[in-house]
Each structure stands twice: as structure tokens, then as C-alpha cells.
Scaffold this motif. Structure first.
Motif, PDB file in Angstrom:
ATOM      1  N   GLY A  61       0.937  -1.197   0.117  1.00 47.67           N
ATOM      2  CA  GLY A  61      -0.191   0.094  -0.197  1.00 47.67           C
ATOM      3  C   GLY A  61       0.942   1.177   0.076  1.00 47.67           C
ATOM      4  N   ALA A  62       0.255   2.391   0.032  1.00 49.30           N
ATOM      5  CA  ALA A  62       0.817   3.565  -0.038  1.00 49.30           C
ATOM      6  C   ALA A  62       0.397   4.737   1.065  1.00 49.30           C
ATOM      7  CB  ALA A  62       0.751   4.233  -1.482  1.00 49.30           C
ATOM      8  N   ILE A  63       1.213   5.466   1.478  1.00 48.51           N
ATOM      9  CA  ILE A  63       0.960   6.708   2.281  1.00 48.51           C
ATOM     10  C   ILE A  63       1.197   8.005   1.607  1.00 48.51           C
ATOM     11  CG2 ILE A  63       1.243   7.619   4.528  1.00 48.51           C
ATOM     12  CD1 ILE A  63       2.027   4.836   5.556  1.00 48.51           C
ATOM     13  N   GLU A  64      -0.120   8.724   1.330  1.00 48.25           N
ATOM     14  CA  GLU A  64       0.041  10.000   0.905  1.00 48.25           C
ATOM     15  C   GLU A  64       0.490  11.028   1.837  1.00 48.25           C
ATOM     16  OE1 GLU A  64      -3.723  10.535  -0.945  1.00 48.25           O
ATOM     17  OE2 GLU A  64      -2.912   9.505  -2.921  1.00 48.25           O
ATOM     18  N   SER A  65       0.740  12.290   1.231  1.00 45.02           N
ATOM     19  CA  SER A  65       1.112  13.379   2.325  1.00 45.02           C
ATOM     20  C   SER A  65       2.033  13.317   3.467  1.00 45.02           C
ATOM     21  CB  SER A  65      -0.196  14.314   2.715  1.00 45.02           C
ATOM     22  OG  SER A  65      -1.313  14.188   1.503  1.00 45.02           O
ATOM     23  N   VAL A  66       3.090  12.632   3.097  1.00 39.93           N
ATOM     24  CA  VAL A  66       4.367  12.594   3.813  1.00 39.93           C
ATOM     25  C   VAL A  66       5.185  13.752   4.166  1.00 39.93           C
ATOM     26  CG1 VAL A  66       6.024  11.226   4.978  1.00 39.93           C
ATOM     27  CG2 VAL A  66       3.905  10.062   3.799  1.00 39.93           C
ATOM     28  N   ARG A  67       5.181  14.509   5.194  1.00 38.33           N
ATOM     29  CA  ARG A  67       5.868  15.695   5.314  1.00 38.33           C
ATOM     30  C   ARG A  67       7.307  15.588   4.947  1.00 38.33           C
ATOM     31  NH1 ARG A  67       3.251  20.165   4.382  1.00 38.33           N
ATOM     32  NH2 ARG A  67       1.885  19.191   5.839  1.00 38.33           N
ATOM     33  N   ILE A  68       7.898  16.707   4.262  1.00 41.34           N
ATOM     34  CA  ILE A  68       9.217  16.672   4.210  1.00 41.34           C
ATOM     35  C   ILE A  68       9.949  17.592   5.324  1.00 41.34           C
ATOM     36  CG2 ILE A  68      11.231  17.280   2.641  1.00 41.34           C
ATOM     37  CD1 ILE A  68       9.637  16.507   0.259  1.00 41.34           C
TER      38      ILE A  68
END
Ligand SMILES: [Zn+2]
Length: 207
Positions: free
Chosen positions: A73-80
Motif C-alpha cells: 500500500g501507499a501513504i500520501e502527504s508525508v511531510r518533508i
């Protein structure tokens, strides 16, 4: 008993204005990027946009986010988090491992040897890093002067006590002492939730 009392008096002395309480910094999943990977993901000449300074001097949260993709699966909007570093590093929560379908070891930031890779997707491209996926090992930032005050040394592993109804003791908390550090105990959101900690909470070192 007298020894214990003397120890308590010593620990609460004027030398340590924090009264032995250490503030808590709670981290969510995030990514540190190398300059090369920033260019691949965001395009040539792209510069990160600071939106908020973090407690450790020079570190900041950026406007930019990425999608982290694993085999399941994928996780969106991971902060840099900025600024750019020499190596790309992806810090996720333990629960994210199940969603992504990959196992990440608990490691201190920067210690990437033997860690798995992961795919990162940005607006202009994607990369598969060969290593750098970790669950951040809890740690306490402080100056060498703080370390002396607390009776600990850089690299030492201590336990911390958390008060409250859901409180308890976390073992294996690494001391990270450098001249440019700001006193703060870094734990992740899952650890914070498990013991009902919030950004105003404090912890105490026990040995
Ligand atoms: Zn930290």
C-alpha cells in the motif's frame, strides 16, 4: 534513605533550571531528502519551502509532501523536513509498516546501515531508494552541559518516566548531546498516544 533524599535535593538544585523535567517533541512520519533526490522528485533547481521552524536549531517543516509506496500500500502527504541532507531517510510509524507491507527497523536518525529501501513519489518523478527506511528510535537532544547536569553522556541509553493515568516507563532512550541541540525528548506519535503524551507534556530521566 538519606542518600536518596540527598540525590533528590541535588537533582532539584538551581544548577538545573528545568527541574529535571524534559519537554517532549512528538514526530509524525516524515522524509529527509538528499539534494539529488529532491531534484528527481521536484525538478531541477527546486528549493524546499519552509513553513515552520522545528525545535532543533536549523531544522524545519516544509510545505512539500511525498507519497511513500510499499509493496502492499501507499501513504500520501508525508511531510518533508528540511534542510536537505547527505542521504535520503524515511521515518515511518510502526503501524505504517503494515499498511506499506514492509518492515522497518528502529534506528537512530542517520544510522541507515542494513535498513530497507522504499519508493517515493513526487510531483515530477519517483525514486526507489535502496536503503533509508526506519522507525525512529526514541532519543533525547541536549547540549553537553545539559548532559553533565543530568548525569548522562552522549550515546548512553536511559529510561524515561511518564506520569499520568496512562503513564509508564520507556526503556532504550538514546542521549544525543551536541553543542547545537535544544533540550527535548523525541518520541513518535504512536509512543505518545500509548502513554497519553501531548506537546505540553514533560518526561523525567530515570536510570
Ligand atoms: Zn530528534
Amino acid at each position: 534513605m538519606l542518600g536518596l533524599l540527598l540525590e533528590m535535593v541535588k537533582n532539584n538544585g538551581a544548577e538545573n533550571p528545568t527541574d529535571n523535567k524534559i519537554p517532549v517533541g512528538i514526530s509524525n512520519r516524515h522524509v529527509h531528502l538528499s539534494k539529488t533526490d529532491l531534484v528527481t522528485l521536484f525538478g531541477e533547481g527546486y528549493e524546499l519551502t519552509k513553513i515552520k521552524d522545528l525545535s532543533q536549531p536549523g531544522q524545519y517543516a516544509c510545505k512539500e509532501t511525498l507519497t511513500v509506496c510499499g509493496p502492499r500500500g501507499a501513504i500520501e502527504s508525508v511531510r518533508i523536513l528540511g534542510p536537505v541532507r547527505s542521504k535520503t531517510q524515511v521515518e515511518i510509524l510502526k503501524g505504517d509498516c503494515f499498511k506499506l507491507g514492509t518492515a522497518a527497523p528502529a534506528k537512530l536518525s542517520g544510522d541507515l546501515s542494513g535498513t530497507p529501501g522504499i519508493t517515493l513519489v513526487g510531483p515530477k518523478g519517483s525514486i526507489l531508494i535502496s536503503e533509508g527506511l526506519i522507525v525512529a528510535q526514541r532519543h533525547i537532544h541536549m547540549t553537553p552541559k545539559d548532559a553533565t547536569s543530568f548525569g548522562v553522556t552522549d550515546g548512553e541509553s536511559v529510561s524515561i518516566q511518564i506520569d499520568g493515568l496512562r503513564g509508564g516507563i520507556f526503556k532504550n532512550v538514546a542521549i544525543r548531546a551536541t553543542e547545537t541541540s535544544s533540550l527535548e525528548c523525541h518520541i513518535d506519535m504512536e509512543e505518545a498516544n500509548a502513554m497519553d503524551l501531548n506537546p505540553k507534556s514533560t518526561i523525567t530521566i530515570i536510570k
